[in-house]
Design an enzyme around this catalytic site. Structure first.
Site, mmCIF file in Angstrom:
data_model
loop_
_atom_site.group_PDB
_atom_site.id
_atom_site.type_symbol
_atom_site.label_atom_id
_atom_site.label_comp_id
_atom_site.label_asym_id
_atom_site.label_seq_id
_atom_site.Cartn_x
_atom_site.Cartn_y
_atom_site.Cartn_z
ATOM 1 N N ARG A 1 -43.835 13.933 -1.587
ATOM 2 C CA ARG A 1 -42.450 14.371 -1.657
ATOM 3 C C ARG A 1 -41.545 13.162 -1.479
ATOM 4 O O ARG A 1 -41.962 12.127 -1.003
ATOM 5 C CB ARG A 1 -42.156 15.420 -0.585
ATOM 6 C CG ARG A 1 -42.436 14.956 0.812
ATOM 7 C CD ARG A 1 -42.402 16.118 1.786
ATOM 8 N NE ARG A 1 -42.573 15.641 3.143
ATOM 9 C CZ ARG A 1 -41.560 15.313 3.940
ATOM 10 N NH1 ARG A 1 -40.323 15.410 3.513
ATOM 11 N NH2 ARG A 1 -41.778 14.885 5.164
ATOM 12 N N THR A 2 -40.312 13.320 -1.901
ATOM 13 C CA THR A 2 -39.375 12.205 -1.829
ATOM 14 C C THR A 2 -39.079 11.867 -0.376
ATOM 15 O O THR A 2 -38.720 12.745 0.411
ATOM 16 C CB THR A 2 -38.063 12.592 -2.523
ATOM 17 O OG1 THR A 2 -38.360 12.985 -3.852
ATOM 18 C CG2 THR A 2 -37.093 11.452 -2.528
ATOM 19 N N LEU A 3 -39.241 10.619 -0.042
ATOM 20 C CA LEU A 3 -38.927 10.194 1.320
ATOM 21 C C LEU A 3 -37.718 9.263 1.343
ATOM 22 O O LEU A 3 -36.825 9.426 2.149
ATOM 23 C CB LEU A 3 -40.129 9.499 1.952
ATOM 24 C CG LEU A 3 -41.337 10.409 2.190
ATOM 25 C CD1 LEU A 3 -42.570 9.589 2.533
ATOM 26 C CD2 LEU A 3 -41.053 11.405 3.288
ATOM 27 N N ASN B 1 -38.275 18.292 -1.081
ATOM 28 C CA ASN B 1 -38.593 17.272 -2.084
ATOM 29 C C ASN B 1 -37.390 17.048 -2.981
ATOM 30 O O ASN B 1 -37.432 17.370 -4.170
ATOM 31 C CB ASN B 1 -39.806 17.736 -2.905
ATOM 32 C CG ASN B 1 -40.303 16.661 -3.833
ATOM 33 O OD1 ASN B 1 -39.942 15.488 -3.683
ATOM 34 N ND2 ASN B 1 -41.130 17.040 -4.791
ATOM 35 N N PRO B 2 -36.297 16.516 -2.398
ATOM 36 C CA PRO B 2 -35.048 16.490 -3.151
ATOM 37 C C PRO B 2 -35.032 15.477 -4.284
ATOM 38 O O PRO B 2 -35.794 14.506 -4.283
ATOM 39 C CB PRO B 2 -34.014 16.088 -2.094
ATOM 40 C CG PRO B 2 -34.796 15.293 -1.100
ATOM 41 C CD PRO B 2 -36.161 15.909 -1.070
#
Lengths: 245, 262
Positions: free
Chosen positions: A22-24, A126-127
């Site tokens: 996921r986006t970090l 998870n933007p």
């Protein structure tokens, strides 16, 4: 306790079988976008910089794009996520055109679609790491709105993302008025972009201005703003400073 | 007719190239009580005849609101009509949630038609036994569509479905050229006149018909009985005026249905 939580979490919301995906953090980012309503439609400005952390790595990134017949999108934040969004929108417009029935998605519809996409990704932790500005004209109605990476969305007469919120919006609040002419609108945007250029370290001096009216979209060729650095305070800047001679 | 060999399955063609099950489904539409629709540039009117099973029971609901800008009138198997109206409402509300904009009627109608077509090509399904008149407004103006059990759909200026609809169609065919520029009130009057034709002499009152309107600036809604009764009476006044000129005007204000002695 942590290891137990981790094993449960792995099978749960925030990860796939292969481990967490996921986006970090964002990697290649664009800085502010500014949008204003003017007499004939919407004007938007964004510079062409793609920063890699504190390095101004890419200097020809187009952050303003036309969408369908009636809309214009500008993005700040992670550039790869912006490219993903453009793919979603491309598909959306494609299916809309395939109906071939005289109906078409206007800026309001595109804005709401994007809001749903951004908010749903946020809910999955998870933007898409972007702040989007969506503007357009349809049937004489001007529309200007924004969506953030967490799904916060609203419309207004003038919109800015990132540093623009702090540096440009006060200027816009003071100097924006209904029915700006094209020239005045561009002057206003350039004023804001100049302040951002001076004060935002991730700004580059190469920008595009985009215009959307009932007739269609025009995105200008990249150009630079004139800057002035000849202030007397910059001559011998450390003269008289503590510990200097 | 000798067609029983090929009519068991919806997925069996007849040698003449017909799907009998689909045609039988369209027969079911013809058995239902009449429903008519007509449209002008800015408004669409739907009207239906309410048939009750017996004097003790309530009327069948034949007109459904799908969204503020779309409504339907059905003829045929009412249960199928209810299920389809639930589907249509769902589609409208989902579109509205994603795009904050009303679903264009033309697109809804195509989705409905595609749904109906599926039932004509699966051996474990049967076609929907209901015809729908879809009335709606979108960017390009007012529209009236007819959706068949076969999966076909057509746009109409005016149309009638159900039993004795031919009488209404004849009336509409005479007058349809004027509809595009009609006012809202004239459209409603024409709708009621068309309904009257299907009644074959039975008295037209507001208790045996339902009328619904949708228009620019006017969300879809079913008109209340009182207003309808007033329009009916003004219609009768006009009729009697042209019928017996000079003679005393006959005003029948009784709201109960009184069948004529024929």
């Amino acid at each position: 306790m942590n290891s137990i939580d981790a094993t449960i979490a792995e099978k749960g919301l925030m990860s796939s079988e292969m481990g967490s995906e996921r986006t970090l953090y964002p990697y290649v980012t664009g800085t502010s976008v500014i949008g204003i309503k003017y007499k004939d439609g919407i004007l938007m400005a964004a510079d062409m910089g793609g920063s890699y952390g504190s390095t101004l790595r890419y200097k020809s990134v187009e952050r303003l794009k036309p969408i369908g017949k009636h809309s214009l999108i500008g993005a700040s934040g992670e550039i790869s996520d912006f490219q993903e969004i453009l793919r979603y929108l491309d598909e959306l417009i494609l299916y809309d055109n395939m109906w071939d029935d005289g109906n078409s998605l206007g800026p309001k519809e595109v804005h709401n679609y994007l809001t749903r996409v951004m908010y749903n990704r946020r809910n999955k932790f998870n933007p898409l790491w972007n702040s989007l500005v969506l503007g357009g004209v349809k049937n004489g109605q001007k529309y200007l709105g924004t969506v953030s990476m967490i799904g916060v969305h609203f419309e207004d007469n003038h919109i800015a993302t990132g540093f623009g919120n702090h540096l440009a919006r006060p200027i816009l609040r003071k100097e924006w008025h209904e029915n700006l002419s094209f020239e005045d609108g561009v002057k206003l945007l350039e004023k804001c972009m100049r302040v951002l250029l001076y004060r935002d370290r991730s700004a580059v001096n190469k920008l595009q201005i985009a215009k959307i009216t009932e007739e269609g979209v025009t995105i200008s060729q990249p150009y630079s703003l004139k800057t002035f650095w000849g202030f007397s305070a910059f001559q011998n800047p450390t003269k008289g400073a503590e510990g200097s001679w | 007719m000798f067609r029983n060999q090929y009519d068991t399955d919806v997925t069996t063609w007849s040698p003449a190239g017909r799907l009998f099950q689909v045609e039988y489904a369209m027969e079911a539409v013809k058995q239902g009580s009449a429903a008519i629709g007509l449209r002008s540039k800015t408004h669409v009117v739907l009207a239906s005849v309410n048939k009750a099973n017996s004097e003790l029971s309530s009327h069948q609901k034949k007109i459904f609101k799908i969204d503020d800008h779309i409504g339907i009138a059905i003829a045929g198997l009412t249960a199928d009509g209810r299920v389809l109206s639930r589907y249509l409402r769902s589609e409208c509300i989902n579109y509205n949630f994603t795009y904050e904009s009303p679903l264009p009627v033309g697109r809804l109608v195509v989705q409905l038609a595609d749904k109906a077509q599926v039932c004509t090509q699966r051996s474990w399904k049967r076609p929907y036994g209901v015809g729908l008149l879809v009335a709606g407004l979108d960017e390009s103006g007012a529209h009236l569509y007819y959706n068949c059990p076969s999966g076909n759909y057509f746009e109409y200026q005016a149309f009638a479905i159900g039993s004795r609809s031919q009488a209404a169609k004849t009336y509409l065919e005479r007058k349809f050229e004027t509809f595009m520029s009609s006012t809202r009130e004239d459209l409603i009057k024409d709708a009621l006149s068309a309904i009257k034709e299907t009644l074959q002499g039975e008295k037209l009152t507001s208790s045996i018909c339902t009328v619904a309107v949708v228009g620019v600036g006017e969300p879809f809604h079913i008109m209340d009985q009182k207003t309808i009764q007033e329009v009916i009476e003004s219609l009768e006044l006009k009729e009697d005026e042209t019928v017996d000129q000079g003679a005393a005007m006959q005003e029948d204000r009784s709201p109960e249905a009184a069948p004529m002695d024929i």
